[in-house]
Design a protein around this motif. Structure first.
Motif, PDB file in Angstrom:
ATOM      1  N   GLY A 200      27.947  57.040  22.937  1.00 38.34           N
ATOM      2  CA  GLY A 200      27.959  55.895  23.836  1.00 38.34           C
ATOM      3  C   GLY A 200      26.747  55.929  24.752  1.00 38.34           C
ATOM      4  O   GLY A 200      26.050  56.930  24.879  1.00 38.34           O
ATOM      5  N   SER A 201      26.482  54.810  25.390  1.00 42.35           N
ATOM      6  CA  SER A 201      25.324  54.711  26.265  1.00 42.35           C
ATOM      7  C   SER A 201      25.622  55.226  27.659  1.00 42.35           C
ATOM      8  O   SER A 201      24.758  55.257  28.522  1.00 42.35           O
ATOM      9  CB  SER A 201      24.866  53.249  26.351  1.00 42.35           C
ATOM     10  N   GLY A 202      26.901  55.615  27.891  1.00 41.39           N
ATOM     11  CA  GLY A 202      27.272  56.136  29.192  1.00 41.39           C
ATOM     12  C   GLY A 202      27.983  55.115  30.050  1.00 41.39           C
ATOM     13  O   GLY A 202      28.586  55.472  31.055  1.00 41.39           O
ATOM     14  N   ASP A 203      27.906  53.842  29.677  1.00 39.92           N
ATOM     15  CA  ASP A 203      28.586  52.822  30.477  1.00 39.92           C
ATOM     16  C   ASP A 203      29.717  52.166  29.706  1.00 39.92           C
ATOM     17  O   ASP A 203      30.139  51.062  30.026  1.00 39.92           O
ATOM     18  CB  ASP A 203      27.585  51.761  30.936  1.00 39.92           C
ATOM     19  N   GLY A 204      30.205  52.868  28.659  1.00 40.30           N
ATOM     20  CA  GLY A 204      31.340  52.355  27.903  1.00 40.30           C
ATOM     21  C   GLY A 204      30.939  51.538  26.694  1.00 40.30           C
ATOM     22  O   GLY A 204      31.795  51.072  25.957  1.00 40.30           O
ATOM     23  N   PHE A 205      29.649  51.360  26.440  1.00 41.68           N
ATOM     24  CA  PHE A 205      29.196  50.594  25.288  1.00 41.68           C
ATOM     25  C   PHE A 205      28.389  51.487  24.363  1.00 41.68           C
ATOM     26  O   PHE A 205      27.764  52.466  24.790  1.00 41.68           O
ATOM     27  CB  PHE A 205      28.334  49.398  25.731  1.00 41.68           C
ATOM     28  N   TYR A 206      28.384  51.139  23.057  1.00 37.29           N
ATOM     29  CA  TYR A 206      27.602  51.892  22.095  1.00 37.29           C
ATOM     30  C   TYR A 206      26.112  51.626  22.294  1.00 37.29           C
ATOM     31  O   TYR A 206      25.696  50.507  22.582  1.00 37.29           O
ATOM     32  CB  TYR A 206      27.993  51.502  20.662  1.00 37.29           C
ATOM     33  N   ASN A 207      25.333  52.655  22.126  1.00 37.57           N
ATOM     34  CA  ASN A 207      23.888  52.518  22.106  1.00 37.57           C
ATOM     35  C   ASN A 207      23.484  52.235  20.666  1.00 37.57           C
ATOM     36  O   ASN A 207      23.620  53.087  19.788  1.00 37.57           O
ATOM     37  CB  ASN A 207      23.246  53.819  22.592  1.00 37.57           C
ATOM     38  N   THR A 208      23.003  51.020  20.413  1.00 34.58           N
ATOM     39  CA  THR A 208      22.720  50.587  19.048  1.00 34.58           C
ATOM     40  C   THR A 208      21.688  51.483  18.373  1.00 34.58           C
ATOM     41  O   THR A 208      21.828  51.827  17.195  1.00 34.58           O
ATOM     42  CB  THR A 208      22.228  49.136  19.042  1.00 34.58           C
ATOM     43  N   GLY A 209      20.669  51.871  19.113  1.00 34.09           N
ATOM     44  CA  GLY A 209      19.651  52.728  18.527  1.00 34.09           C
ATOM     45  C   GLY A 209      20.206  54.066  18.095  1.00 34.09           C
ATOM     46  O   GLY A 209      19.907  54.564  17.014  1.00 34.09           O
ATOM     47  N   GLN A 210      21.011  54.666  18.957  1.00 42.61           N
ATOM     48  CA  GLN A 210      21.628  55.943  18.610  1.00 42.61           C
ATOM     49  C   GLN A 210      22.548  55.793  17.409  1.00 42.61           C
ATOM     50  O   GLN A 210      22.585  56.655  16.519  1.00 42.61           O
ATOM     51  CB  GLN A 210      22.414  56.486  19.808  1.00 42.61           C
ATOM     52  N   MET A 211      23.307  54.699  17.384  1.00 42.52           N
ATOM     53  CA  MET A 211      24.242  54.484  16.288  1.00 42.52           C
ATOM     54  C   MET A 211      23.505  54.356  14.955  1.00 42.52           C
ATOM     55  O   MET A 211      23.870  54.992  13.960  1.00 42.52           O
ATOM     56  CB  MET A 211      25.075  53.222  16.532  1.00 42.52           C
ATOM     57  N   ASN A 212      22.456  53.543  14.930  1.00 39.12           N
ATOM     58  CA  ASN A 212      21.708  53.334  13.693  1.00 39.12           C
ATOM     59  C   ASN A 212      21.058  54.628  13.212  1.00 39.12           C
ATOM     60  O   ASN A 212      21.041  54.927  12.019  1.00 39.12           O
ATOM     61  CB  ASN A 212      20.648  52.258  13.891  1.00 39.12           C
TER      62      ASN A 212
END
Length: 302
Positions: A200-212
């Motif tokens: 996660g990006s730390g604020d409860g949402f996925y970080n798209t770059g990290q996910m990909n």
């Protein structure tokens, strides 16, 4: 690899749908077939009134004779000398499991009704008990109307799901021998999914770059693993071997890949009698068996 094919039949057309594939295995592997009928004493006693209890023995004997006559007729559709038939009395699932257990190389072949409902010797009843209780390999065939009962089924390809574990790889020696005898194409499939594990990006949402990036690394790992297993099989003399790395849900992707080519067999490994794990009964294997229209070979991990 197998010493014989054990085919339980209950007299129904549904159960008979396994016969074309049983004939295919018997001829391709040059092994005999044993047709097994079971007179279920407990089931018969449930339908006997108190006034009829003295007639139960006679009823059982009559049922046994009818079963023998039925199996004798079925046996005529196999080459002479390649088939025998037996009628036992007792619990159906227990009789099948115990009969097969006398020879660890016996292959049990049964028909299943599929996802829409479960019938007498189908998942949810006898076939499920056999699948969970037998130490022998089990070949499950979806009962459909497409194949005449006395035809010879054709197999062209076998799909093998692998997840990188030693357990899933225990299917490979069985399939290697089967592919050589039946001249089958082999397709290894690995299924991956990274969305659930992406950071996660730390604020409860996925970080798209990290996910990909994570999914790309998982895919690369899956491809490398499948490529190495493909090369191993080719070194053992199997030339028609390929692989597919798919993103998604395991059972869905396995079923979809098998569906792409007619006359495909799916081969999977189970954990053992005590329980089931990732690709085991109650999970991916059970889902595949219930929903695929292709036959499934289930091997018990030793």
């Amino acid at each position: 690899m197998y010493s014989k094919v054990l085919v339980p039949l209950d007299g129904s057309q549904t159960a008979e749908k396994v016969l074309p594939l049983a004939r295919c295995f018997a001829r391709g592997l040059q092994i005999p077939v044993e047709l097994l009928g079971v007179v279920d004493l407990a089931e018969m006693s449930h339908h006997v009134t108190a006034d009829q209890i003295s007639m139960l023995r006679t009823m059982v004997d009559d049922a046994t004779r009818r079963f023998e006559n039925y199996l004798k007729e079925v046996a005529k559709n196999f080459p002479a000398g390649s088939v025998r038939y037996t009628v036992q009395q007792g619990n159906a699932a227990e009789a099948i499991v115990e009969s097969a257990a006398t020879d660890k190389d016996t292959l049990i072949a049964m028909a299943t009704h599929g996802r829409s409902g479960l019938d007498r010797w189908l998942l949810g009843s006898v076939a499920e008990k056999v699948l969970r209780g037998a130490s022998n390999p089990v070949l499950l065939v979806r009962a459909t109307e497409k194949a005449p009962l006395w035809d010879m089924a054709t197999l062209k390809r076998v799909v093998i799901p692998l997840d990188g574990s030693e357990l899933s790889e225990r299917i490979l020696p069985y399939v290697e021998a089967l592919a050589k005898h039946l001249d089958l194409e082999v397709t290894l499939i690995g299924v991956y999914s990274g969305s659930w594990a992406a950071g996660g990006s730390g604020d409860g949402f996925y970080n798209t770059g990290q996910m990909n990036a994570f999914i790309a690394s998982v895919r690369a790992e899956t491809v490398n693993y499948l490529a190495s297993k493909t090369e191993e099989m080719k070194r053992k003399g199997l030339n028609k071997v390929s692989f597919a790395a798919k993103e998604g849900l395991e059972a869905d992707e396995i079923i979809a890949l098998a569906r792409e080519t007619p006359d495909t067999l799916i081969a999977m490994c189970t954990h053992g009698r005590s329980g089931v794990q990732r690709w085991m009964l109650g999970s991916v294997t059970e889902t595949v068996v219930r929903h695929t229209s292709d036959p499934v070979l289930v091997i018990r991990a030793k």
